[in-house]
Scaffold this motif. Sequence first.
Motif, PDB file in Angstrom:
ATOM      1  N   ARG A   4      18.162  -6.771 -34.974  1.00  0.00           N
ATOM      2  CA  ARG A   4      16.961  -7.500 -34.552  1.00  0.00           C
ATOM      3  C   ARG A   4      17.212  -9.000 -34.410  1.00  0.00           C
ATOM      4  O   ARG A   4      17.959  -9.593 -35.175  1.00  0.00           O
ATOM      5  CB  ARG A   4      15.827  -7.272 -35.541  1.00  0.00           C
ATOM      6  N   TRP A  57      14.659 -12.170 -34.279  1.00  0.00           N
ATOM      7  CA  TRP A  57      13.256 -12.555 -34.385  1.00  0.00           C
ATOM      8  C   TRP A  57      12.869 -13.553 -33.300  1.00  0.00           C
ATOM      9  O   TRP A  57      11.709 -13.624 -32.908  1.00  0.00           O
ATOM     10  CB  TRP A  57      12.978 -13.110 -35.779  1.00  0.00           C
ATOM     11  N   PHE A  58      13.833 -14.294 -32.792  1.00  0.00           N
ATOM     12  CA  PHE A  58      13.542 -15.169 -31.660  1.00  0.00           C
ATOM     13  C   PHE A  58      13.148 -14.335 -30.441  1.00  0.00           C
ATOM     14  O   PHE A  58      12.154 -14.634 -29.757  1.00  0.00           O
ATOM     15  CB  PHE A  58      14.750 -16.042 -31.332  1.00  0.00           C
ATOM     16  N   ILE A  96      12.038 -11.233 -30.435  1.00  0.00           N
ATOM     17  CA  ILE A  96      10.793 -10.520 -30.723  1.00  0.00           C
ATOM     18  C   ILE A  96       9.591 -11.436 -30.486  1.00  0.00           C
ATOM     19  O   ILE A  96       8.604 -11.050 -29.835  1.00  0.00           O
ATOM     20  CB  ILE A  96      10.805  -9.995 -32.168  1.00  0.00           C
ATOM     21  N   CYS A  97       9.654 -12.670 -31.012  1.00  0.00           N
ATOM     22  CA  CYS A  97       8.531 -13.601 -30.851  1.00  0.00           C
ATOM     23  C   CYS A  97       8.382 -14.045 -29.403  1.00  0.00           C
ATOM     24  O   CYS A  97       7.257 -14.146 -28.889  1.00  0.00           O
ATOM     25  CB  CYS A  97       8.737 -14.810 -31.760  1.00  0.00           C
ATOM     26  N   PHE A  98       9.507 -14.303 -28.731  1.00  0.00           N
ATOM     27  CA  PHE A  98       9.443 -14.724 -27.332  1.00  0.00           C
ATOM     28  C   PHE A  98       8.823 -13.639 -26.459  1.00  0.00           C
ATOM     29  O   PHE A  98       7.940 -13.918 -25.628  1.00  0.00           O
ATOM     30  CB  PHE A  98      10.846 -15.068 -26.825  1.00  0.00           C
ATOM     31  N   ALA A 121       6.873 -11.173 -27.407  1.00  0.00           N
ATOM     32  CA  ALA A 121       5.469 -10.987 -27.758  1.00  0.00           C
ATOM     33  C   ALA A 121       4.602 -12.029 -27.063  1.00  0.00           C
ATOM     34  O   ALA A 121       3.523 -11.711 -26.523  1.00  0.00           O
ATOM     35  CB  ALA A 121       5.298 -11.065 -29.279  1.00  0.00           C
ATOM     36  N   PHE A 122       5.049 -13.286 -27.065  1.00  0.00           N
ATOM     37  CA  PHE A 122       4.311 -14.359 -26.384  1.00  0.00           C
ATOM     38  C   PHE A 122       4.252 -14.093 -24.880  1.00  0.00           C
ATOM     39  O   PHE A 122       3.193 -14.236 -24.249  1.00  0.00           O
ATOM     40  CB  PHE A 122       4.986 -15.701 -26.684  1.00  0.00           C
ATOM     41  N   CYS A 153       1.812 -11.337 -23.880  1.00  0.00           N
ATOM     42  CA  CYS A 153       0.400 -11.737 -23.895  1.00  0.00           C
ATOM     43  C   CYS A 153       0.009 -12.357 -22.554  1.00  0.00           C
ATOM     44  O   CYS A 153      -1.034 -12.024 -21.968  1.00  0.00           O
ATOM     45  CB  CYS A 153       0.156 -12.734 -25.031  1.00  0.00           C
ATOM     46  N   TRP A 171      10.875  -5.138 -26.247  1.00  0.00           N
ATOM     47  CA  TRP A 171      10.218  -5.598 -27.473  1.00  0.00           C
ATOM     48  C   TRP A 171      10.140  -4.484 -28.515  1.00  0.00           C
ATOM     49  O   TRP A 171      10.445  -4.701 -29.695  1.00  0.00           O
ATOM     50  CB  TRP A 171       8.818  -6.100 -27.121  1.00  0.00           C
ATOM     51  N   GLN A 218      13.546  -3.859 -29.997  1.00  0.00           N
ATOM     52  CA  GLN A 218      13.887  -4.838 -31.015  1.00  0.00           C
ATOM     53  C   GLN A 218      13.208  -4.528 -32.346  1.00  0.00           C
ATOM     54  O   GLN A 218      13.767  -4.772 -33.415  1.00  0.00           O
ATOM     55  CB  GLN A 218      13.496  -6.239 -30.542  1.00  0.00           C
TER      56      GLN A 218
END
Length: 208
Positions: A28, A30-31, A33-35, A37-38, A41, A85, A88
């Motif tokens: 994984r 996390w960069f 995953i967060c990117f 997710a953003f 949206c 996503w 990940q």
Amino acid sequence: MAKRQPTEPRISIADTAEGLRIVMPCRRSWFVICFLAFWLCGWAVAEVMVANQFLKGDSPPEGELFMLAWFGVWTVGGVVALYAWLWQLMGKEMLTVRGQTFKIRRDVGGFGFDKEYNFIQMRDLRIGSVGSSPLAFSSSFQLWGVGGGVISFDHGERTCRFGAGLDEAEAKQIVTAIKQRFRIPESSPSKGQVNLKAPNSPNIHADF
């Protein structure tokens, strides 16, 4: 000076009733995953807005074809990003070797797809680069940790890869585990023959 403790192994290797089974969880980021997710949206907002325009008939007639093409590409891009996503978050590769079948499954939350290879047509199991091509569609997935891999083998006229999230030590462990149990030749094996090696026992030559 503090001593660094060895990390817990991520991969699992086991001899089961179904054959040799190796599970390789996604590494994984996390960069990523967060990117993603953003980005998803924003993708969802644009997807709903454009879909509403089509349903209400608000799109300009002269640009309707362009918007339809854009909407199709945007939708496919969102599906790819959503899969990356989810991969990940919960993706893993599962390798099962039994008899003449060498099966690789890419699994996301219990859903996935299998690739099966004829074991007697395999040769030259090795560790190498991830092996991506800028012209291949699969390369877009590899940017997010999906597809490709550091372990490769030749199957017929093709080179196949797996183990995308492995580091060098993990890849060596997996290749060693497979070679301890199965003999994969460096060159093409004779038709209908494959060498099997049981753990801690002499070589067994099997004919199918």
